[in-house]
Design a protein around this motif. Structure first.
Motif, PDB file in Angstrom:
ATOM      1  N   MET A   1       0.846  -1.188   0.000  1.00 16.63           N
ATOM      2  CA  MET A   1       0.000   0.000   0.000  1.00 16.63           C
ATOM      3  C   MET A   1       0.878   1.233   0.000  1.00 16.63           C
ATOM      4  SD  MET A   1      -3.007   1.148   2.682  1.00 16.63           S
ATOM      5  CE  MET A   1      -4.002  -0.292   2.313  1.00 16.63           C
ATOM      6  N   ASN A   2       0.531   2.216  -0.818  1.00 21.27           N
ATOM      7  CA  ASN A   2       1.290   3.459  -0.922  1.00 21.27           C
ATOM      8  C   ASN A   2       0.428   4.618  -0.425  1.00 21.27           C
ATOM      9  OD1 ASN A   2       3.632   2.287  -2.197  1.00 21.27           O
ATOM     10  ND2 ASN A   2       2.387   2.110  -4.043  1.00 21.27           N
ATOM     11  N   VAL A   3       0.964   5.383   0.508  1.00 20.61           N
ATOM     12  CA  VAL A   3       0.218   6.446   1.173  1.00 20.61           C
ATOM     13  C   VAL A   3       0.960   7.770   1.018  1.00 20.61           C
ATOM     14  CG1 VAL A   3      -0.620   7.297   3.410  1.00 20.61           C
ATOM     15  CG2 VAL A   3      -0.784   4.860   2.848  1.00 20.61           C
ATOM     16  N   LEU A   4       0.215   8.809   0.659  1.00 21.27           N
ATOM     17  CA  LEU A   4       0.737  10.168   0.669  1.00 21.27           C
ATOM     18  C   LEU A   4       0.253  10.832   1.945  1.00 21.27           C
ATOM     19  CD1 LEU A   4       2.138  12.612  -0.652  1.00 21.27           C
ATOM     20  CD2 LEU A   4      -0.052  13.136  -1.769  1.00 21.27           C
ATOM     21  N   ALA A   5       1.177  11.185   2.833  1.00 17.73           N
ATOM     22  CA  ALA A   5       0.835  11.822   4.102  1.00 17.73           C
ATOM     23  C   ALA A   5       1.089  13.322   3.986  1.00 17.73           C
ATOM     24  CB  ALA A   5       1.671  11.241   5.236  1.00 17.73           C
ATOM     25  N   VAL A   6       0.069  14.108   4.274  1.00 14.86           N
ATOM     26  CA  VAL A   6       0.180  15.564   4.258  1.00 14.86           C
ATOM     27  C   VAL A   6       0.107  16.037   5.698  1.00 14.86           C
ATOM     28  CG1 VAL A   6      -0.759  17.721   3.353  1.00 14.86           C
ATOM     29  CG2 VAL A   6      -0.997  15.606   2.036  1.00 14.86           C
ATOM     30  N   THR A   7       1.120  16.775   6.137  1.00 16.48           N
ATOM     31  CA  THR A   7       1.211  17.110   7.556  1.00 16.48           C
ATOM     32  C   THR A   7       1.758  18.513   7.772  1.00 16.48           C
ATOM     33  OG1 THR A   7       2.211  16.490   9.682  1.00 16.48           O
ATOM     34  CG2 THR A   7       3.494  16.040   7.688  1.00 16.48           C
ATOM     35  N   ALA A   8       1.364  19.098   8.880  1.00 13.63           N
ATOM     36  CA  ALA A   8       1.877  20.396   9.285  1.00 13.63           C
ATOM     37  C   ALA A   8       3.111  20.262  10.165  1.00 13.63           C
ATOM     38  CB  ALA A   8       0.792  21.176  10.037  1.00 13.63           C
ATOM     39  N   ASN A   9       3.473  19.039  10.533  1.00 12.23           N
ATOM     40  CA  ASN A   9       4.599  18.842  11.444  1.00 12.23           C
ATOM     41  C   ASN A   9       5.274  17.512  11.133  1.00 12.23           C
ATOM     42  OD1 ASN A   9       6.435  18.868  13.511  1.00 12.23           O
ATOM     43  ND2 ASN A   9       4.938  19.151  15.154  1.00 12.23           N
ATOM     44  N   ALA A  10       6.046  17.495  10.056  1.00 11.58           N
ATOM     45  CA  ALA A  10       6.659  16.248   9.590  1.00 11.58           C
ATOM     46  C   ALA A  10       7.694  15.696  10.563  1.00 11.58           C
ATOM     47  CB  ALA A  10       7.310  16.472   8.223  1.00 11.58           C
TER      48      ALA A  10
ATOM     49  N   GLU B   1       5.524   1.322   7.971  1.00  9.11           N
ATOM     50  CA  GLU B   1       6.390   0.836   6.892  1.00  9.11           C
ATOM     51  C   GLU B   1       6.913  -0.556   7.195  1.00  9.11           C
ATOM     52  OE1 GLU B   1       9.219   4.017   6.166  1.00  9.11           O
ATOM     53  OE2 GLU B   1       7.909   4.781   4.553  1.00  9.11           O
ATOM     54  N   GLN B   2       7.093  -0.871   8.474  1.00  7.81           N
ATOM     55  CA  GLN B   2       7.481  -2.231   8.841  1.00  7.81           C
ATOM     56  C   GLN B   2       6.378  -3.235   8.504  1.00  7.81           C
ATOM     57  OE1 GLN B   2       9.050  -2.700  12.830  1.00  7.81           O
ATOM     58  NE2 GLN B   2       9.851  -0.623  12.822  1.00  7.81           N
ATOM     59  N   ARG B   3       5.165  -2.736   8.351  1.00  4.47           N
ATOM     60  CA  ARG B   3       4.021  -3.607   8.066  1.00  4.47           C
ATOM     61  C   ARG B   3       3.618  -3.580   6.598  1.00  4.47           C
ATOM     62  NH1 ARG B   3       4.296  -2.252  13.119  1.00  4.47           N
ATOM     63  NH2 ARG B   3       3.400  -3.593  14.725  1.00  4.47           N
ATOM     64  N   GLY B   4       4.463  -3.063   5.740  1.00  3.27           N
ATOM     65  CA  GLY B   4       4.209  -3.129   4.312  1.00  3.27           C
ATOM     66  C   GLY B   4       3.587  -1.900   3.698  1.00  3.27           C
ATOM     67  N   VAL B   5       3.537  -0.789   4.432  1.00  2.00           N
ATOM     68  CA  VAL B   5       2.992   0.460   3.910  1.00  2.00           C
ATOM     69  C   VAL B   5       4.147   1.380   3.521  1.00  2.00           C
ATOM     70  CG1 VAL B   5       1.567   2.480   4.411  1.00  2.00           C
ATOM     71  CG2 VAL B   5       0.947   0.252   5.375  1.00  2.00           C
ATOM     72  N   SER B   6       4.117   1.898   2.307  1.00  2.00           N
ATOM     73  CA  SER B   6       5.113   2.871   1.871  1.00  2.00           C
ATOM     74  C   SER B   6       4.516   4.260   2.026  1.00  2.00           C
ATOM     75  CB  SER B   6       5.500   2.620   0.409  1.00  2.00           C
ATOM     76  OG  SER B   6       6.396   3.617  -0.039  1.00  2.00           O
ATOM     77  N   VAL B   7       5.157   5.118   2.830  1.00  2.91           N
ATOM     78  CA  VAL B   7       4.608   6.436   3.133  1.00  2.91           C
ATOM     79  C   VAL B   7       5.525   7.517   2.569  1.00  2.91           C
ATOM     80  CG1 VAL B   7       3.870   8.032   4.947  1.00  2.91           C
ATOM     81  CG2 VAL B   7       3.578   5.550   5.265  1.00  2.91           C
ATOM     82  N   THR B   8       4.951   8.407   1.761  1.00  2.00           N
ATOM     83  CA  THR B   8       5.633   9.606   1.287  1.00  2.00           C
ATOM     84  C   THR B   8       5.052  10.793   2.043  1.00  2.00           C
ATOM     85  OG1 THR B   8       5.952   8.679  -0.918  1.00  2.00           O
ATOM     86  CG2 THR B   8       6.119  11.072  -0.705  1.00  2.00           C
ATOM     87  N   THR B   9       5.907  11.540   2.731  1.00  2.00           N
ATOM     88  CA  THR B   9       5.443  12.638   3.571  1.00  2.00           C
ATOM     89  C   THR B   9       5.616  13.973   2.861  1.00  2.00           C
ATOM     90  OG1 THR B   9       6.009  11.406   5.580  1.00  2.00           O
ATOM     91  CG2 THR B   9       5.705  13.784   5.799  1.00  2.00           C
ATOM     92  N   MET B  10       4.551  14.753   2.817  1.00  2.00           N
ATOM     93  CA  MET B  10       4.579  16.098   2.247  1.00  2.00           C
ATOM     94  C   MET B  10       4.265  17.103   3.354  1.00  2.00           C
ATOM     95  SD  MET B  10       2.150  17.863  -0.669  1.00  2.00           S
ATOM     96  CE  MET B  10       2.807  16.845  -1.991  1.00  2.00           C
TER      97      MET B  10
END
Length: 320
Positions: free
Chosen positions: A1-10, A23-32
Motif C-alpha cells: 500500500m502506498n500512502v501520501l501523508a500531508v502534515t503540518a509537522n513532519a 512501513e514495517q508492516r508493508g505500507v510505503s509512506v511519502t510525507t509532504m
C-alpha cells in the motif's frame, strides 16, 4: 500500500514513529509538509495551507492508494484531489480550538476520521475511530531516578515536578502549573522544583521523565497527551486535569491522580511526593504501544481503500 501523508509537522516524533511502524508492516509512506516555515515563534499562515493545494494535486497520482491528512487544516488540500480516498487524523487543537470549524466541515467528506480520544469524537459530532498516538516502549522505560538526575543535573535532595512543555505554549497553562507547585511547596518537607523542558532531543527526553518525582499536566484541552503515556511507560506518577483521554489512560494506574480543580491538583501532588513511589503505569502503557496503534491504523487504511496489506512481522529492536 502506498500512502501520501500531508502534515503540518513532519518532524513530530509521534508521527515519524507511526510512519516507521507502518512501513514495517508493508505500507510505503511519502510525507509532504505544508508549505512555509514554522518555529517556536512563528506559525504557518492560512496562505501556506492554500499554497499546499496545488502541490497535493500534482503529487497525488495513481501510484498512491490514499491520502492521509494529519491535522484538520491539511484536510482541504487532501480533499482537493478527487482521485484518492482521504484518511483524516485530528490532533486535539483542531477539534477544540479556533480551527475546529475546518475540521467539522471536512470530516464528513473523508473516507475515515481518526481521533485520539472519544471526547474528541463527541466534540466533532460524528462517528470516528479512536487511536491515540503510540508510545515507544523501547525508548521510554524505567531507569533509576538518582542516575537520571545525575545525568540531567538535578539535585537529589529536592522534589522535581516535570512540566515537559515550553511555558509559552498557552494551551498547556504553565501559570496554573506554577501556582500548583507553589502551593505544594509550603506543605512538603523539601524544596519543590517545577522543571520545564523544550528543545531537548527526543532520545534524551526519557531521562528527564525518569529524573522526575511526578508529571504535572494542567492543559486547558488535550486529545491524547503523549507526555502522560511516556510518563506511564517510565512508571512516573502523573497528576493531571481530566482532559482528553487522560482519565481513561490513568484508570488503574497507582499512584496517579486525575483532578478537576486546583485544590485536587495540589492535594494529589502532595500525596504522590510524600509517598515517593513509582507507579505501575508501564503495564497500562502496553495498550497504547506503537505496535498496537500501528495495527489499528493499518486497519483504517484497509477499510478506506478496500485493500488488504500482506501481513509482515515487525522488526524486533535489538536488546539493550
Amino acid at each position: 500500500m502506498n500512502v501520501l501523508a500531508v502534515t503540518a509537522n513532519a518532524d513530530a516524533p509521534f508521527l515519524t514513529q507511526q510512519v516507521d511502524a507502518l512501513e514495517q508492516r508493508g505500507v510505503s509512506v511519502t510525507t509532504m509538509s505544508v508549505a512555509g516555515e514554522v518555529s517556536a515563534d512563528t506559525a504557518r499562515s492560512p496562505l501556506d495551507y492554500v499554497r499546499t493545494v496545488p502541490r497535493v494535486l500534482r503529487e497525488a497520482g495513481p501510484e498512491y492508494d490514499l491520502v492521509h491528512a494529519h491535522y484538520g487544516l491539511t484536510a482541504p488540500a487532501a480533499l482537493a484531489q478527487l482521485r484518492l480516498p482521504v484518511v483524516l487524523s485530528l490532533w486535539g487543537s483542531d477539534v477544540h480550538g479556533p480551527t475546529a470549524p475546518v475540521s467539522k466541515l471536512c470530516a464528513p467528506l473523508c473516507a475515515e476520521v481518526v481521533v485520539m480520544s472519544a471526547e474528541m469524537g463527541a466534540a466533532l459530532g460524528r462517528d470516528c475511530t479512536v487511536i491515540p498516538d503510540g508510545v515507544d516502549l523501547e525508548r521510554f522505560r524505567p531507569e533509576p531516578r538518582s542516575r537520571a538526575r545525575e545525568t540531567v543535573g538535578w539535585a537529589d535532595d529536592e522534589y522535581h515536578v516535570l512540566f515537559p512543555y515550553p511555558p509559552a505554549r498557552t494551551v498547556k497553562n504553565y501559570p496554573r502549573a506554577k501556582r500548583v507547585v507553589d502551593a505544594v511547596s509550603s506543605r512538603v518537607d523539601r524544596p519543590v522544583r517545577l522543571q520545564t523542558i523544550s528543545g531537548v532531543d527526543h532520545d534524551a527526553v526519557a531521562t528527564y521523565f525518569n529524573a522526575a518525582d511526578a508529571l504535572l499536566l494542567t492543559s486547558d484541552s488535550e486529545g491524547s497527551p503523549n507526555s502522560v503515556k511516556e510518563a506511564m511507560a517510565c512508571n512516573v506518577p502523573v497528576v493531571s486535569l481530566a482532559v482528553g483521554d487522560v482519565p481513561e489512560r490513568l484508570a488503574g494506574v497507582d499512584p496517579s491522580v486525575v483532578a478537576r480543580s486546583d485544590r485536587e491538583l495540589v492535594d494529589g501532588l502532595v500525596g504522590i511526593l510524600e509517598r515517593g513511589e513509582r507507579s505501575n503505569g508501564r503495564e497500562a502503557a502496553h495498550e497504547v504501544s506503537i505496535d498496537r496503534t500501528a495495527e489499528r491504523m493499518l486497519a483504517v487504511y484497509e477499510r478506506a481503500t478496500g485493500k488488504r496489506v500482506p501481513t509482515r512481522v515487525p522488526r524486533v529492536p535489538a536488546k539493550r
